[in-house]
Design a protein around this motif. Structure first.
Motif, PDB file in Angstrom:
ATOM      1  N   LEU A 143       0.822  -1.218   0.000  1.00 54.43           N
ATOM      2  CA  LEU A 143       0.000   0.000   0.000  1.00 54.43           C
ATOM      3  C   LEU A 143       0.855   1.266   0.000  1.00 54.43           C
ATOM      4  N   GLU A 144       2.015   1.183   0.630  1.00 55.16           N
ATOM      5  CA  GLU A 144       2.924   2.337   0.607  1.00 55.16           C
ATOM      6  C   GLU A 144       3.349   2.646  -0.826  1.00 55.16           C
ATOM      7  N   ARG A 145       3.684   1.583  -1.553  1.00 50.03           N
ATOM      8  CA  ARG A 145       4.106   1.740  -2.949  1.00 50.03           C
ATOM      9  C   ARG A 145       2.911   2.183  -3.808  1.00 50.03           C
ATOM     10  N   LEU A 146       1.755   1.634  -3.490  1.00 51.97           N
ATOM     11  CA  LEU A 146       0.538   1.975  -4.241  1.00 51.97           C
ATOM     12  C   LEU A 146       0.244   3.474  -4.130  1.00 51.97           C
ATOM     13  N   LEU A 147       0.470   4.013  -2.946  1.00 55.91           N
ATOM     14  CA  LEU A 147       0.198   5.430  -2.728  1.00 55.91           C
ATOM     15  C   LEU A 147       1.280   6.296  -3.388  1.00 55.91           C
ATOM     16  N   LEU A 148       2.523   5.917  -3.173  1.00 59.56           N
ATOM     17  CA  LEU A 148       3.630   6.738  -3.668  1.00 59.56           C
ATOM     18  C   LEU A 148       3.731   6.719  -5.187  1.00 59.56           C
ATOM     19  N   GLU A 149       3.621   5.538  -5.769  1.00 50.98           N
ATOM     20  CA  GLU A 149       3.873   5.421  -7.213  1.00 50.98           C
ATOM     21  C   GLU A 149       2.597   5.448  -8.045  1.00 50.98           C
ATOM     22  N   PHE A 150       1.448   5.129  -7.407  1.00 49.01           N
ATOM     23  CA  PHE A 150       0.226   4.996  -8.211  1.00 49.01           C
ATOM     24  C   PHE A 150      -0.930   5.860  -7.696  1.00 49.01           C
ATOM     25  N   GLU A 151      -0.639   6.723  -6.717  1.00 45.39           N
ATOM     26  CA  GLU A 151      -1.624   7.715  -6.224  1.00 45.39           C
ATOM     27  C   GLU A 151      -2.947   7.087  -5.783  1.00 45.39           C
ATOM     28  N   THR A 152      -2.848   5.891  -5.219  1.00 41.86           N
ATOM     29  CA  THR A 152      -4.062   5.162  -4.847  1.00 41.86           C
ATOM     30  C   THR A 152      -3.974   4.699  -3.397  1.00 41.86           C
TER      31      THR A 152
END
Ligand code: PLP
Length: 350
Positions: free
Chosen positions: A304-313
């Motif tokens: 989820l950290e990566r999802l937020l940082l890289e995919f704005e989700t």
């Protein structure tokens, strides 16, 4: 709660639990006579009557509260003494656990198993019950999974609780998201049932903080008196707007129903196509609890950290439900955003 207030926002926000806001301009209400103060010492009678009529119960059984949050707190604080055993489902909505612990209850857990489609198993509940048990707590629909517990199972749980003189607290804040054949409140199942709910999740009027408890009249009075220590008196203009909302409840609920249903359809397609995730599918509710496969490291936090940082989700980490290999996604805000959010999750899953 703190995470959701401070860190859940994103361009593609799937970290929601309720439907999109209902705009005041669409509520058929004349605000010309609206007053700031009114007669509402222990609740505003027209609102208590509206809540009572909605559930088919006596207004004496209705306690107003600031959302389901305060409803759960008040209900538990009126029932539990320090050291009492409280049996709570697992996984559970975090603040329910927190309140029980804050009240110094001796918390025991009964498991809802994913392999059993998160159903409540009365045998599990019975295993946790002792003569010291004062309260059994669950949510229906369940948060995070949106699984519905049928009346027959609730009745069995009620029988188990009654056998040791315990009560059953059912948080029904999501129940009206069963759009067809909405079940009646479990309050009707017997005097051992205490129910909490609000207009916050399924009706889009969270800002009114219109919540309530259904309890037997004596216990209801105990809760009202206890509330003298908390919010003391409700917010009168909020009560007036809540009465107006109750008059048009169907309008409020139907406004976002098609969004929830369109989102659920997209979610089904997504789950079919993505082998790296799985979820128990339901026909109702505004949330789904998604499991990351072993191939993804089973660490939803890192994902989820990566999802937020890289995919704005964003989505809600499963650790808040004591299941760190899961995450919760919410439906009912905006189908275009939801579709793009799912797309971004697919991209992140690679
Ligand atoms: C099961 C459950 N109960 C209560 C609440 C709090 O609801 P309210 O906004 O009515 O205080 C939530 C919010 O997410 C919830 O999921």
């Amino acid at each position: 709660m703190h995470w959701s207030k401070t860190q859940s926002r994103a361009r593609f926000n799937l970290a929601t639990s309720g439907v999109a806001p209902f705009p005041l301009r669409e509520l058929p209400v004349n605000l010309k006579g609206l007053e700031i103060n009114g007669d509402n010492s222990y609740g505003y009678p027209p609102l208590q009557q509206a809540i009572a009529a909605h559930h088919g119960v006596d207004p004496e059984c209705v306690v107003e509260s600031a959302g389901t949050s305060m409803a759960n707190h008040l209900a538990m604080a009126a029932i539990i003494e320090p050291g009492d055993e409280v049996v709570i489902e697992h996984p559970a909505y975090g603040p329910i656990l927190d309140v029980a612990e804050y009240l110094q209850a001796n918390v025991k857990r009964f498991r809802r198993a994913e392999e059993d489609d998160w159903a409540i198993d009365p045998v599990e509940v019975r295993r946790c019950i002792t003569p010291k048990t004062r309260l059994v707590v669950m949510a229906n629909l369940h948060n995070p999974t949106s699984v519905l517990t049928p009346g027959s199972v609730l009745r069995e749980v009620g029988d188990i609780a009654r056998s040791v003189g315990a009560l059953v607290l059912v948080d029904e804040v999501y129940l009206d998201a069963v759009y067809e054949g909405t079940p009646r409140t479990s309050f009707h199942l017997g005097p051992e049932f205490v129910v909490t709910s609000s207009l916050t999740k399924v009706y889009g009027v969270s800002g009114l903080r219109c919540g309530w408890i259904l309890a037997q009249p004596d216990l209801a009075w105990k809760m009202r008196r206890l509330n003298d220590l908390y919010s003391a008196t409700p917010v009168y203009p909020g009560e007036v707007l809540s009465v107006a909302s109750f008059k048009h409840l169907n309008l409020l609920r139907e406004r976002t129903r098609h969004i929830v249903e369109a989102d659920r359809k997209l979610l089904r397609g997504f789950l079919k196509q993505e082998s790296a995730v799985s979820a128990v599918e339901t026909q109702w509710g505004t949330t789904s609890f998604v499991r990351l496969s072993r191939d993804c490291g089973r660490n939803a936090d890192a994902f989820l950290e990566r999802l937020l940082l890289e995919f704005e989700t964003s989505a809600v980490p499963g650790r808040f439900f004591e299941m760190p290999d899961h995450f919760r996604i919410g439906m009912g805000i905006d189908t275009e955003m939801f579709a793009e959010g799912l797309n971004q999750i697919s991209r992140a899953l690679g």
